[in-house]
Scaffold this motif. Structure first.
Motif, PDB file in Angstrom:
ATOM      1  N   GLU A  83      10.058 -14.383  -2.551  1.00 13.47           N
ATOM      2  CA  GLU A  83      10.647 -13.196  -3.173  1.00 13.47           C
ATOM      3  C   GLU A  83       9.739 -11.981  -2.997  1.00 13.47           C
ATOM      4  OE1 GLU A  83      12.179 -11.602  -7.539  1.00 13.47           O
ATOM      5  OE2 GLU A  83      11.453 -13.659  -7.336  1.00 13.47           O
ATOM      6  N   ILE A  84       8.447 -12.175  -3.210  1.00 17.48           N
ATOM      7  CA  ILE A  84       7.494 -11.070  -3.066  1.00 17.48           C
ATOM      8  C   ILE A  84       7.471 -10.583  -1.619  1.00 17.48           C
ATOM      9  CG2 ILE A  84       5.030 -10.501  -3.110  1.00 17.48           C
ATOM     10  CD1 ILE A  84       4.815 -12.295  -5.590  1.00 17.48           C
ATOM     11  N   ILE A  85       7.452 -11.508  -0.679  1.00 21.14           N
ATOM     12  CA  ILE A  85       7.418 -11.127   0.744  1.00 21.14           C
ATOM     13  C   ILE A  85       8.692 -10.375   1.117  1.00 21.14           C
ATOM     14  CG2 ILE A  85       7.431 -12.047   3.096  1.00 21.14           C
ATOM     15  CD1 ILE A  85       5.602 -14.317   1.965  1.00 21.14           C
ATOM     16  N   ASP A  86       9.836 -10.865   0.641  1.00 22.75           N
ATOM     17  CA  ASP A  86      11.105 -10.171   0.942  1.00 22.75           C
ATOM     18  C   ASP A  86      11.093  -8.743   0.394  1.00 22.75           C
ATOM     19  OD1 ASP A  86      12.147 -12.331   2.276  1.00 22.75           O
ATOM     20  OD2 ASP A  86      13.324 -13.068   0.566  1.00 22.75           O
ATOM     21  N   LEU A  87      10.641  -8.604  -0.829  1.00 21.22           N
ATOM     22  CA  LEU A  87      10.598  -7.262  -1.430  1.00 21.22           C
ATOM     23  C   LEU A  87       9.631  -6.355  -0.660  1.00 21.22           C
ATOM     24  CD1 LEU A  87      10.630  -8.185  -5.232  1.00 21.22           C
ATOM     25  CD2 LEU A  87      12.474  -7.103  -3.935  1.00 21.22           C
ATOM     26  N   TYR A  88       8.484  -6.931  -0.285  1.00 22.33           N
ATOM     27  CA  TYR A  88       7.482  -6.148   0.438  1.00 22.33           C
ATOM     28  C   TYR A  88       8.021  -5.705   1.798  1.00 22.33           C
ATOM     29  CZ  TYR A  88       3.016  -4.855   2.525  1.00 22.33           C
ATOM     30  OH  TYR A  88       1.993  -4.170   3.141  1.00 22.33           O
ATOM     31  N   GLU A  89       8.711  -6.630   2.480  1.00 20.01           N
ATOM     32  CA  GLU A  89       9.254  -6.296   3.801  1.00 20.01           C
ATOM     33  C   GLU A  89      10.420  -5.315   3.709  1.00 20.01           C
ATOM     34  OE1 GLU A  89      10.089 -10.105   5.536  1.00 20.01           O
ATOM     35  OE2 GLU A  89       8.020 -10.390   6.188  1.00 20.01           O
ATOM     36  N   LYS A  90      11.069  -5.246   2.561  1.00 22.16           N
ATOM     37  CA  LYS A  90      12.147  -4.272   2.366  1.00 22.16           C
ATOM     38  C   LYS A  90      11.597  -2.894   2.017  1.00 22.16           C
ATOM     39  CE  LYS A  90      15.694  -7.551   0.951  1.00 22.16           C
ATOM     40  NZ  LYS A  90      16.522  -8.055  -0.147  1.00 22.16           N
ATOM     41  N   GLY A  91      10.295  -2.803   1.835  1.00 20.26           N
ATOM     42  CA  GLY A  91       9.684  -1.507   1.615  1.00 20.26           C
ATOM     43  C   GLY A  91       9.318  -1.205   0.167  1.00 20.26           C
ATOM     44  N   TYR A  92       9.435  -2.169  -0.714  1.00 16.49           N
ATOM     45  CA  TYR A  92       9.052  -1.938  -2.115  1.00 16.49           C
ATOM     46  C   TYR A  92       7.539  -1.823  -2.202  1.00 16.49           C
ATOM     47  CZ  TYR A  92      13.732  -3.088  -3.855  1.00 16.49           C
ATOM     48  OH  TYR A  92      15.073  -3.082  -4.134  1.00 16.49           O
ATOM     49  N   ASP A  93       7.069  -0.966  -3.101  1.00 20.61           N
ATOM     50  CA  ASP A  93       5.624  -0.840  -3.287  1.00 20.61           C
ATOM     51  C   ASP A  93       5.142  -1.914  -4.271  1.00 20.61           C
ATOM     52  OD1 ASP A  93       6.803   0.219  -5.551  1.00 20.61           O
ATOM     53  OD2 ASP A  93       5.333   1.825  -5.790  1.00 20.61           O
ATOM     54  N   ILE A  94       3.827  -2.055  -4.388  1.00 18.98           N
ATOM     55  CA  ILE A  94       3.215  -3.104  -5.207  1.00 18.98           C
ATOM     56  C   ILE A  94       3.653  -2.975  -6.668  1.00 18.98           C
ATOM     57  CG2 ILE A  94       1.020  -4.092  -5.993  1.00 18.98           C
ATOM     58  CD1 ILE A  94       1.547  -4.535  -3.022  1.00 18.98           C
ATOM     59  N   GLN A  95       3.718  -1.748  -7.175  1.00 19.76           N
ATOM     60  CA  GLN A  95       4.118  -1.500  -8.564  1.00 19.76           C
ATOM     61  C   GLN A  95       5.538  -2.034  -8.813  1.00 19.76           C
ATOM     62  OE1 GLN A  95       2.343  -0.250 -11.113  1.00 19.76           O
ATOM     63  NE2 GLN A  95       4.077  -0.371 -12.514  1.00 19.76           N
ATOM     64  N   SER A  96       6.471  -1.737  -7.936  1.00 21.29           N
ATOM     65  CA  SER A  96       7.868  -2.176  -8.091  1.00 21.29           C
ATOM     66  C   SER A  96       7.976  -3.706  -8.007  1.00 21.29           C
ATOM     67  CB  SER A  96       8.746  -1.561  -7.006  1.00 21.29           C
ATOM     68  OG  SER A  96       8.695  -0.164  -7.059  1.00 21.29           O
ATOM     69  N   ILE A  97       7.254  -4.270  -7.054  1.00 26.02           N
ATOM     70  CA  ILE A  97       7.262  -5.737  -6.916  1.00 26.02           C
ATOM     71  C   ILE A  97       6.688  -6.363  -8.177  1.00 26.02           C
ATOM     72  CG2 ILE A  97       6.334  -7.696  -5.621  1.00 26.02           C
ATOM     73  CD1 ILE A  97       6.373  -5.883  -3.128  1.00 26.02           C
ATOM     74  N   SER A  98       5.632  -5.788  -8.713  1.00 22.87           N
ATOM     75  CA  SER A  98       4.998  -6.279  -9.925  1.00 22.87           C
ATOM     76  C   SER A  98       5.973  -6.271 -11.099  1.00 22.87           C
ATOM     77  CB  SER A  98       3.771  -5.428 -10.240  1.00 22.87           C
ATOM     78  OG  SER A  98       3.235  -5.775 -11.488  1.00 22.87           O
TER      79      SER A  98
END
Length: 124
Positions: A83-98
């Motif tokens: 889930e974290i990798i998918d969000l990161y690859e979609k362009g979400y920043d660390i704060q949003s993923i957190s």
């Protein structure tokens, strides 16, 4: 004279023979004690085997449970990492993923760093 000695010996033998019936037989008592001890030991062995069987069952159950817990933990960790990798690859920043994953920024950074390191070793 010989007749008197023979009669005395025969009488003595008869008396001893009759007394042997009234004498208490120790071997019967010993046999009873041995039988009782054997029964006691067999009961104790049965109880010990039962306890060992119960312990083996408990160990088998706890081993199965710990395996299931480890598998669930591994699956949960894998899903979270995916889930974290998918969000990161979609362009979400660390704060949003957190915020989305309810993890701290440091935890997200750590997971992403380990993912990126593993990809650099595999050539991806």
């Amino acid at each position: 004279m010989l007749e008197i000695v023979l009669i005395c010996l025969f009488t003595l033998a008869t008396l001893l023979f009759i007394l042997s019936f009234f004498r208490k037989d120790k071997t019967d008592e010993l046999e009873k004690q041995v039988d009782q001890m054997s029964i006691t030991y067999m009961q104790e062995i049965y109880q010990l085997k039962s306890k060992i069987r119960l312990l083996e069952d408990e160990l088998l159950i706890s081993a199965d449970q710990s395996t299931a817990i480890r598998q669930n933990h591994t699956n949960s960790h894998h899903k979270l990492l995916t889930e974290i990798i998918d969000l990161y690859e979609k362009g979400y920043d660390i704060q949003s993923i957190s915020i989305k994953t309810k993890l701290s920024k440091d935890e997200v950074n750590g997971l992403l760093d380990s993912y990126q390191k593993s990809n650099s070793f595999t050539g991806m």
